[in-house]
Design a protein around this motif. Sequence first.
Motif, PDB file in Angstrom:
ATOM      1  N   GLN A  87     -22.663  61.517 -13.114  1.00 40.70           N
ATOM      2  CA  GLN A  87     -22.182  62.111 -11.862  1.00 40.70           C
ATOM      3  C   GLN A  87     -21.046  61.290 -11.258  1.00 40.70           C
ATOM      4  O   GLN A  87     -20.070  61.851 -10.756  1.00 40.70           O
ATOM      5  N   ILE A  88     -21.182  59.979 -11.296  1.00 41.40           N
ATOM      6  CA  ILE A  88     -20.157  59.117 -10.718  1.00 41.40           C
ATOM      7  C   ILE A  88     -18.863  59.222 -11.518  1.00 41.40           C
ATOM      8  O   ILE A  88     -17.770  59.308 -10.940  1.00 41.40           O
ATOM      9  N   LYS A  89     -18.956  59.244 -12.833  1.00 41.59           N
ATOM     10  CA  LYS A  89     -17.760  59.385 -13.660  1.00 41.59           C
ATOM     11  C   LYS A  89     -17.057  60.712 -13.377  1.00 41.59           C
ATOM     12  O   LYS A  89     -15.830  60.771 -13.275  1.00 41.59           O
ATOM     13  N   TYR A 112     -15.347  60.475 -10.087  1.00 41.40           N
ATOM     14  CA  TYR A 112     -14.174  59.604 -10.156  1.00 41.40           C
ATOM     15  C   TYR A 112     -12.957  60.349 -10.696  1.00 41.40           C
ATOM     16  O   TYR A 112     -11.823  60.033 -10.334  1.00 41.40           O
ATOM     17  N   HIS A 167     -27.026  59.534 -13.036  1.00 42.73           N
ATOM     18  CA  HIS A 167     -26.206  59.016 -11.940  1.00 42.73           C
ATOM     19  C   HIS A 167     -24.859  58.529 -12.473  1.00 42.73           C
ATOM     20  O   HIS A 167     -23.816  58.793 -11.879  1.00 42.73           O
ATOM     21  N   LEU A 168     -24.885  57.837 -13.605  1.00 42.06           N
ATOM     22  CA  LEU A 168     -23.666  57.356 -14.239  1.00 42.06           C
ATOM     23  C   LEU A 168     -22.723  58.526 -14.536  1.00 42.06           C
ATOM     24  O   LEU A 168     -21.523  58.465 -14.228  1.00 42.06           O
ATOM     25  N   ALA A 188     -18.929  53.386 -12.351  1.00 42.86           N
ATOM     26  CA  ALA A 188     -20.104  54.201 -12.663  1.00 42.86           C
ATOM     27  C   ALA A 188     -21.245  53.341 -13.175  1.00 42.86           C
ATOM     28  O   ALA A 188     -22.403  53.497 -12.757  1.00 42.86           O
ATOM     29  N   SER A 234     -13.058  53.521 -13.816  1.00 47.14           N
ATOM     30  CA  SER A 234     -14.023  54.614 -13.900  1.00 47.14           C
ATOM     31  C   SER A 234     -15.336  54.183 -14.533  1.00 47.14           C
ATOM     32  O   SER A 234     -16.414  54.390 -13.981  1.00 47.14           O
ATOM     33  N   ARG A 235     -15.263  53.566 -15.699  1.00 42.16           N
ATOM     34  CA  ARG A 235     -16.479  53.187 -16.413  1.00 42.16           C
ATOM     35  C   ARG A 235     -17.251  52.111 -15.666  1.00 42.16           C
ATOM     36  O   ARG A 235     -18.457  52.190 -15.510  1.00 42.16           O
ATOM     37  N   ALA A 247     -24.739  52.611 -11.152  1.00 42.21           N
ATOM     38  CA  ALA A 247     -25.991  53.032 -11.788  1.00 42.21           C
ATOM     39  C   ALA A 247     -26.971  51.869 -11.893  1.00 42.21           C
ATOM     40  O   ALA A 247     -28.182  52.045 -11.705  1.00 42.21           O
TER      41      ALA A 247
END
Length: 178
Positions: free
Chosen positions: A116-118, A121, A113-114, A96, A92-93, A100
């Motif tokens: 949102q991706i996390k 996920y 963005h980071l 993201a 996950s980390r 980003a």
Amino acid sequence: MMSLYSVADGQFTLANRNLVINALPKVPRATEAELQWAADNYGRFNAMLGNGRFQAAQRYYNNAHYLFDDDAKIMLLWAGIEGLLGIEAELSRRIALHAAILFDGDRSEKAAHLAQIKKAYVIRSKVVHGTGVDRASLPEAYFFASRLLVGLLRKMVELGRVPEASELDQLAASVEVR
């Protein structure tokens, strides 16, 4: 390898090994800028198809849209994202963070963005592990994963290469807090 398709006067046809396909809801017309980007990057794109990670991610992106269920689409898209970024641990980390780093924008845009991706996920994990996913959230999660993967593919075409996870880790570690 890749699906062959054509679009003319709103009609969409393709050659696909599947007997049943889920038609795309809408095939948008390409803008002049998009056509120019494709022309400018055509050679790099063809060269990138020689990279196994890029080729697999491109295939997963292409095939995901023909599946009937959003959860299956999400799993295939995230498999493409994970494989493209070469992530094997701390999924996950690192996904993201690496995504980003690759996306354009200033610090605040990259931080958003980071996040949102996390968040996306988390839905991916619930889908993959079958734990309490809100089915109403699946269409947006599918759309987000699709945009994320195609954005990463586009960035790598522009770079003309697929960065290694270790390179992205080094970039992340090069920032100082002052």
